[in-house]
Design an enzyme around this catalytic site. Sequence first.
Site, PDB file in Angstrom:
ATOM      1  N   GLU A   1       4.274  -4.917   7.531  1.00 39.59           N
ATOM      2  CA  GLU A   1       3.498  -4.210   7.759  1.00 39.59           C
ATOM      3  C   GLU A   1       3.806  -3.915   9.668  1.00 39.59           C
ATOM      4  O   GLU A   1       4.000  -2.833  10.081  1.00 39.59           O
ATOM      5  CB  GLU A   1       2.093  -4.579   8.184  1.00 39.59           C
ATOM      6  CG  GLU A   1       1.469  -4.332   6.645  1.00 39.59           C
ATOM      7  CD  GLU A   1       1.509  -5.565   5.897  1.00 39.59           C
ATOM      8  OE1 GLU A   1       2.518  -6.282   6.071  1.00 39.59           O
ATOM      9  OE2 GLU A   1       0.924  -5.463   4.769  1.00 39.59           O
TER      10      GLU A   1
ATOM     11  N   GLY B   1       0.578  -5.318   0.835  1.00 38.69           N
ATOM     12  CA  GLY B   1      -0.525  -5.454  -0.139  1.00 38.69           C
ATOM     13  C   GLY B   1      -0.254  -5.985  -1.430  1.00 38.69           C
ATOM     14  O   GLY B   1      -0.965  -6.806  -1.988  1.00 38.69           O
TER      15      GLY B   1
ATOM     16  N   GLU C   1      -0.214  -9.641  -0.577  1.00 38.72           N
ATOM     17  CA  GLU C   1      -1.408  -9.986  -0.385  1.00 38.72           C
ATOM     18  C   GLU C   1      -2.340 -10.203  -1.748  1.00 38.72           C
ATOM     19  O   GLU C   1      -2.998 -11.111  -2.089  1.00 38.72           O
ATOM     20  CB  GLU C   1      -2.323  -9.192   0.597  1.00 38.72           C
ATOM     21  CG  GLU C   1      -1.862  -9.071   1.835  1.00 38.72           C
ATOM     22  CD  GLU C   1      -2.327  -8.152   2.778  1.00 38.72           C
ATOM     23  OE1 GLU C   1      -2.020  -6.790   2.447  1.00 38.72           O
ATOM     24  OE2 GLU C   1      -2.850  -7.978   3.712  1.00 38.72           O
TER      25      GLU C   1
ATOM     26  N   ALA D   1       0.931  -1.259  -0.102  1.00 44.19           N
ATOM     27  CA  ALA D   1       0.084  -0.067  -0.106  1.00 44.19           C
ATOM     28  C   ALA D   1       0.927   1.164   0.136  1.00 44.19           C
ATOM     29  O   ALA D   1       2.084   1.157   0.550  1.00 44.19           O
ATOM     30  CB  ALA D   1      -0.797   0.160   1.240  1.00 44.19           C
TER      31      ALA D   1
HETATM   32  N1  COA Z   1       4.507   3.371  -0.595  1.00 44.41           N
HETATM   33  C1  COA Z   1       4.861   4.499  -1.063  1.00 44.41           C
HETATM   34  N2  COA Z   1       6.114   4.580  -1.494  1.00 44.41           N
HETATM   35  C2  COA Z   1       6.768   3.667  -1.682  1.00 44.41           C
HETATM   36  C3  COA Z   1       6.640   2.383  -1.277  1.00 44.41           C
HETATM   37  C4  COA Z   1       5.182   2.230  -0.682  1.00 44.41           C
HETATM   38  N3  COA Z   1       4.765   0.935  -0.249  1.00 44.41           N
HETATM   39  N4  COA Z   1       7.709   1.454  -1.552  1.00 44.41           N
HETATM   40  C5  COA Z   1       8.675   2.191  -2.217  1.00 44.41           C
HETATM   41  N5  COA Z   1       8.121   3.402  -2.476  1.00 44.41           N
HETATM   42  C6  COA Z   1       8.817   4.644  -3.055  1.00 44.41           C
HETATM   43  C7  COA Z   1      10.013   5.098  -2.032  1.00 44.41           C
HETATM   44  O1  COA Z   1       9.451   6.006  -1.305  1.00 44.41           O
HETATM   45  C8  COA Z   1      10.700   5.663  -3.174  1.00 44.41           C
HETATM   46  O2  COA Z   1      10.280   6.896  -3.564  1.00 44.41           O
HETATM   47  P1  COA Z   1      11.378   8.253  -3.731  1.00 44.41           P
HETATM   48  O3  COA Z   1      12.168   7.914  -4.966  1.00 44.41           O
HETATM   49  O4  COA Z   1      10.483   9.335  -3.955  1.00 44.41           O
HETATM   50  O5  COA Z   1      12.211   8.259  -2.678  1.00 44.41           O
HETATM   51  C9  COA Z   1      10.686   4.721  -4.300  1.00 44.41           C
HETATM   52  O6  COA Z   1       9.568   4.204  -4.168  1.00 44.41           O
HETATM   53  C10 COA Z   1      11.962   3.828  -4.474  1.00 44.41           C
HETATM   54  O7  COA Z   1      11.997   3.034  -3.087  1.00 44.41           O
HETATM   55  P2  COA Z   1      13.273   3.053  -2.249  1.00 44.41           P
HETATM   56  O8  COA Z   1      12.979   2.766  -1.011  1.00 44.41           O
HETATM   57  O9  COA Z   1      14.347   4.349  -2.498  1.00 44.41           O
HETATM   58  O10 COA Z   1      13.881   1.858  -2.948  1.00 44.41           O
HETATM   59  P3  COA Z   1      15.020   0.842  -2.072  1.00 44.41           P
HETATM   60  O11 COA Z   1      15.580  -0.111  -3.273  1.00 44.41           O
HETATM   61  O12 COA Z   1      15.897   1.490  -1.301  1.00 44.41           O
HETATM   62  O13 COA Z   1      13.915  -0.055  -1.094  1.00 44.41           O
HETATM   63  C11 COA Z   1      12.007  -1.450  -0.479  1.00 44.41           C
HETATM   64  C12 COA Z   1      12.976  -0.827  -1.749  1.00 44.41           C
HETATM   65  C13 COA Z   1      11.000  -2.099  -1.298  1.00 44.41           C
HETATM   66  C14 COA Z   1      12.873  -2.275   0.286  1.00 44.41           C
HETATM   67  C15 COA Z   1      11.617  -0.207   0.297  1.00 44.41           C
HETATM   68  O14 COA Z   1      11.137   1.102  -0.820  1.00 44.41           O
HETATM   69  C16 COA Z   1      10.440  -0.186   1.049  1.00 44.41           C
HETATM   70  O15 COA Z   1      10.810  -0.835   2.134  1.00 44.41           O
HETATM   71  N6  COA Z   1       9.096  -0.005   0.696  1.00 44.41           N
HETATM   72  C17 COA Z   1       8.095  -0.148   1.544  1.00 44.41           C
HETATM   73  C18 COA Z   1       7.430  -1.569   1.581  1.00 44.41           C
HETATM   74  C19 COA Z   1       6.459  -1.786   2.705  1.00 44.41           C
HETATM   75  O16 COA Z   1       6.751  -1.611   3.911  1.00 44.41           O
HETATM   76  N7  COA Z   1       5.287  -2.083   2.014  1.00 44.41           N
HETATM   77  C20 COA Z   1       4.019  -2.320   3.010  1.00 44.41           C
HETATM   78  C21 COA Z   1       3.513  -1.270   2.989  1.00 44.41           C
HETATM   79  S1  COA Z   1       2.022  -1.556   4.348  1.00 44.41           S
END
Ligand code: COA
Length: 260
Positions: free
Chosen positions: A134, A111, A114, A66
């Site tokens: 989460e 999500g 999921e 999400a």
């Molecule tokens: N919601 C909103 N934005 C997200 C996102 C999410 N779930 N997952 C990634 N993004 C965005 C980041 O904020 C970043 O944006 P920016 O370039 O404007 O800073 C972009 O996508 C790239 O992600 P980034 O974190 O820079 O890549 P990374 O390779 O360092 O890490 C992940 C990748 C997937 C490990 C990391 O993005 C992450 O942990 N995302 C969240 C995952 C999560 O908790 N999902 C469950 C939500 S309930």
Amino acid sequence: MNDDRILIERTGAVATVTVNRPKVLNALNAETVAALTAAFVDLRTDDEVRAVVLTGAGDRAFIAGADIGELARLTPLTARALTEAGHRMCDLIEGLGKPVIAAVNGYALGGGCEVAMACTCRVAARTARIGLPEITLGIIPGYGGTQRLPRLVGRGRALEMMLTGAPVTAEEAWRIGLVNRVVEPDALAAEALGLASAIAAQAPEAVRRIIHVVSHGLDASMNDATALEATAFGLVWATEDAREGTTAFLEKRKARFTGR
Ligand code: COA
């Protein structure tokens, strides 16, 4: 339907649906959930589509969960509306009446995991990472993950994944039954399309009934579940395809299913 958040492409009887927000690793905001739901509503009643592949744009993510920017602004009431919209979308995918193959091309988190679990089968790139993080945000899964993960991998592993938030590699996901197949990233699209096409060539009513009986039977008692199976077994005999399949076997030829 093609809007810029959701792309749909047709290859024969298979529709490929791509979540297209690569800048945020295909994170699902409310508009994207609505667009994805609308796409599946259309696909459900499109008789020319016999199977669907679902994937994410780019080579980094299937769906990274999400949209956390949106989550950060939730109130208890908007949070409940968000989870209900997620449930509607996942239930629609699970009960589409035709197979949906998740082509997990990278991160499938929250999500994203999921949605993948609501799909009929999952094929993953070796580079994929799958999990429910989460807990690391101080919240809990809300698109059905607390229920679908233990049904797929068992209670102990599901609880460990949800309580640590640590994602698993594609290999580990395969070992615990979370994904069906693992392939090299450049082979993923063809593998998912191949699996979707193989199922699309079967008798559609039989495909629909198998998915229905498995999904509903798993939540019922053994007695109720076998009664459901018996009804479905009877109903497939209303199709010409059931006659064709058995006749073709006896005539030592390949069956030609027409969907009637
Ligand atoms: N919601 C909103 N934005 C997200 C996102 C999410 N779930 N997952 C990634 N993004 C965005 C980041 O904020 C970043 O944006 P920016 O370039 O404007 O800073 C972009 O996508 C790239 O992600 P980034 O974190 O820079 O890549 P990374 O390779 O360092 O890490 C992940 C990748 C997937 C490990 C990391 O993005 C992450 O942990 N995302 C969240 C995952 C999560 O908790 N999902 C469950 C939500 S309930």
